[in-house]
Design a protein around this motif. Structure first.
Motif, PDB file in Angstrom:
ATOM      1  N   ALA A  19       0.871  -1.413   0.086  1.00  0.00           N
ATOM      2  CA  ALA A  19      -0.005  -0.099  -0.028  1.00  0.00           C
ATOM      3  C   ALA A  19       0.961   1.159  -0.031  1.00  0.00           C
ATOM      4  CB  ALA A  19      -0.989  -0.087   1.198  1.00  0.00           C
ATOM      5  N   GLU A  26       1.780   6.943  -7.038  1.00  0.00           N
ATOM      6  CA  GLU A  26       1.055   7.977  -7.237  1.00  0.00           C
ATOM      7  C   GLU A  26       1.387   9.378  -6.775  1.00  0.00           C
ATOM      8  OE1 GLU A  26      -3.511   5.895  -7.506  1.00  0.00           O
ATOM      9  OE2 GLU A  26      -3.009   6.860  -5.201  1.00  0.00           O
ATOM     10  N   PRO A  83      -6.079   8.664  -5.603  1.00  0.00           N
ATOM     11  CA  PRO A  83      -7.132   8.025  -5.027  1.00  0.00           C
ATOM     12  C   PRO A  83      -6.731   7.139  -3.862  1.00  0.00           C
ATOM     13  CG  PRO A  83      -7.023   7.507  -7.556  1.00  0.00           C
ATOM     14  CD  PRO A  83      -5.634   8.404  -7.090  1.00  0.00           C
ATOM     15  N   SER A  84      -5.801   6.490  -3.662  1.00  0.00           N
ATOM     16  CA  SER A  84      -5.130   5.848  -2.326  1.00  0.00           C
ATOM     17  C   SER A  84      -5.170   6.694  -1.310  1.00  0.00           C
ATOM     18  CB  SER A  84      -3.877   5.294  -2.549  1.00  0.00           C
ATOM     19  OG  SER A  84      -2.755   6.604  -2.921  1.00  0.00           O
ATOM     20  N   LEU A  86      -7.122   9.573  -1.122  1.00  0.00           N
ATOM     21  CA  LEU A  86      -8.713   9.832  -0.823  1.00  0.00           C
ATOM     22  C   LEU A  86      -9.285   8.539   0.032  1.00  0.00           C
ATOM     23  CD1 LEU A  86      -9.814  11.669  -3.897  1.00  0.00           C
ATOM     24  CD2 LEU A  86      -9.369  12.619  -1.555  1.00  0.00           C
ATOM     25  N   ALA A  87      -8.732   7.416  -0.525  1.00  0.00           N
ATOM     26  CA  ALA A  87      -9.587   6.257   0.232  1.00  0.00           C
ATOM     27  C   ALA A  87      -9.096   6.101   1.688  1.00  0.00           C
ATOM     28  CB  ALA A  87      -8.942   5.013  -0.740  1.00  0.00           C
ATOM     29  N   LEU A  88      -7.680   6.403   1.849  1.00  0.00           N
ATOM     30  CA  LEU A  88      -7.589   6.280   3.240  1.00  0.00           C
ATOM     31  C   LEU A  88      -8.102   7.290   4.326  1.00  0.00           C
ATOM     32  CD1 LEU A  88      -5.388   5.038   5.166  1.00  0.00           C
ATOM     33  CD2 LEU A  88      -3.909   6.860   4.428  1.00  0.00           C
ATOM     34  N   TRP A  89      -8.155   8.745   3.566  1.00  0.00           N
ATOM     35  CA  TRP A  89      -9.109   9.756   4.422  1.00  0.00           C
ATOM     36  C   TRP A  89     -10.561   9.259   4.597  1.00  0.00           C
ATOM     37  CZ3 TRP A  89      -8.848  14.726   6.135  1.00  0.00           C
ATOM     38  CH2 TRP A  89     -10.110  15.547   6.270  1.00  0.00           C
ATOM     39  N   HIS A  90     -10.984   8.658   3.636  1.00  0.00           N
ATOM     40  CA  HIS A  90     -12.655   8.335   3.926  1.00  0.00           C
ATOM     41  C   HIS A  90     -12.601   7.173   4.912  1.00  0.00           C
ATOM     42  CE1 HIS A  90     -14.150  11.175   1.200  1.00  0.00           C
ATOM     43  NE2 HIS A  90     -13.448  10.730  -0.022  1.00  0.00           N
ATOM     44  N   ASP A  91     -11.670   6.350   4.832  1.00  0.00           N
ATOM     45  CA  ASP A  91     -11.812   5.034   5.508  1.00  0.00           C
ATOM     46  C   ASP A  91     -11.576   5.462   7.173  1.00  0.00           C
ATOM     47  OD1 ASP A  91     -11.663   2.292   6.408  1.00  0.00           O
ATOM     48  OD2 ASP A  91      -9.529   2.289   6.215  1.00  0.00           O
ATOM     49  N   ALA A  98     -14.672  15.229   1.038  1.00  0.00           N
ATOM     50  CA  ALA A  98     -13.201  14.991   0.791  1.00  0.00           C
ATOM     51  C   ALA A  98     -12.272  16.213   1.255  1.00  0.00           C
ATOM     52  CB  ALA A  98     -13.350  14.689  -0.894  1.00  0.00           C
ATOM     53  N   CYS A 195      -3.542  16.018   4.957  1.00  0.00           N
ATOM     54  CA  CYS A 195      -5.034  16.174   4.345  1.00  0.00           C
ATOM     55  C   CYS A 195      -5.869  17.017   5.026  1.00  0.00           C
ATOM     56  CB  CYS A 195      -5.574  15.073   3.747  1.00  0.00           C
ATOM     57  SG  CYS A 195      -4.677  13.914   2.535  1.00  0.00           S
TER      58      CYS A 195
END
Length: 199
Positions: A19, A26, A83-84, A86-91, A98, A195
């Motif tokens: 990961a 990215e 995207p990776s 953003l995915a971590l942030w939302h998780d 966002a 972020c």
DNA sequence: AAGTAACA
DNA sequence: CTAT
């Protein structure tokens, strides 16, 4: 369960090696479109950390002070947040919203960052997410006001610190990194992503 | 002071 | 050198 230091939630090794590698890949594209630069403080001193940003805004500093800018100093818009990230942030935050800015800080062997607050945003109820990649960094956590006792912890590659709730405005900084402690980045050093929701 | 230095 |  994350470690908790003064309300700062520290998730150790929440990103495994694949990961981390995917995220670095990215980030390479972000840096190609928006090159790293060394901002100056209001007093004309160059910061030792080199930085760039992704998202709607990038963090910036010069003789006029700290602020968010819609464009890179070269003139172009900031690239999209990977995207990776953003995915971590939302998780981790559980938020639908966002972040507006993903600040990318690069620490070379001797780079440091003094104690400071993240307070250039409009609404401090939104959390700040900080991701460590590459070499270890000695993270110091202080108080809302300057001065007083502090606590330190070594952050390693794949660790994520969340400044949330009452810890959102705590002073924090990086005293030094541990060169050569990670093999993640080919050229060594440490990347820190922060972020934030800006507007 | 998102900086640096001096001092223990 | 490290911690404050």
């Amino acid at each position: 369960m994350p470690l908790n230091i003064r309300g700062v939630e520290i998730h150790q090794h929440i990103l495994d090696r694949p990961a981390q590698e995917a995220m670095v890949e990215e980030l390479r594209a972000v840096q190609a479109a928006a090159p790293l630069f060394s901002p100056k403080t209001r007093w004309g001193k160059e910061m030792s950390v080199r930085m760039t940003s992704a998202g709607k805004y990038g963090w910036y500093s010069d003789a006029r002070g700290y602020r968010y800018e819609a464009r890179h100093p070269d003139g172009g818009a900031w690239p999209p947040i990977p995207p990776s990230v953003l995915a971590l942030w939302h998780d981790l935050t559980g938020l639908a919203r966002a972040p507006d800015c993903c600040l990318i800080n690069y620490y070379g062997e001797t780079a440091r960052m003094g104690l400071h607050q993240d307070r250039d945003e409009a609404d401090f109820t939104w959390p700040v997410m900080s991701v460590s990649l590459g070499d270890d960094g000695l993270f110091r956590i202080g108080n809302e006001a300057r001065g007083g006792k502090t606590e330190s912890i070594w952050l390693a590659s794949g660790d994520v610190a969340m400044l949330t709730g009452a810890s959102r405005l705590l002073h924090h900084g990086i005293d030094r990194i541990r060169p050569g402690s990670s093999t993640l980045l080919a050229r060594g050093g440490r990347i820190n992503l922060t972020c934030r929701v800006v507007d």
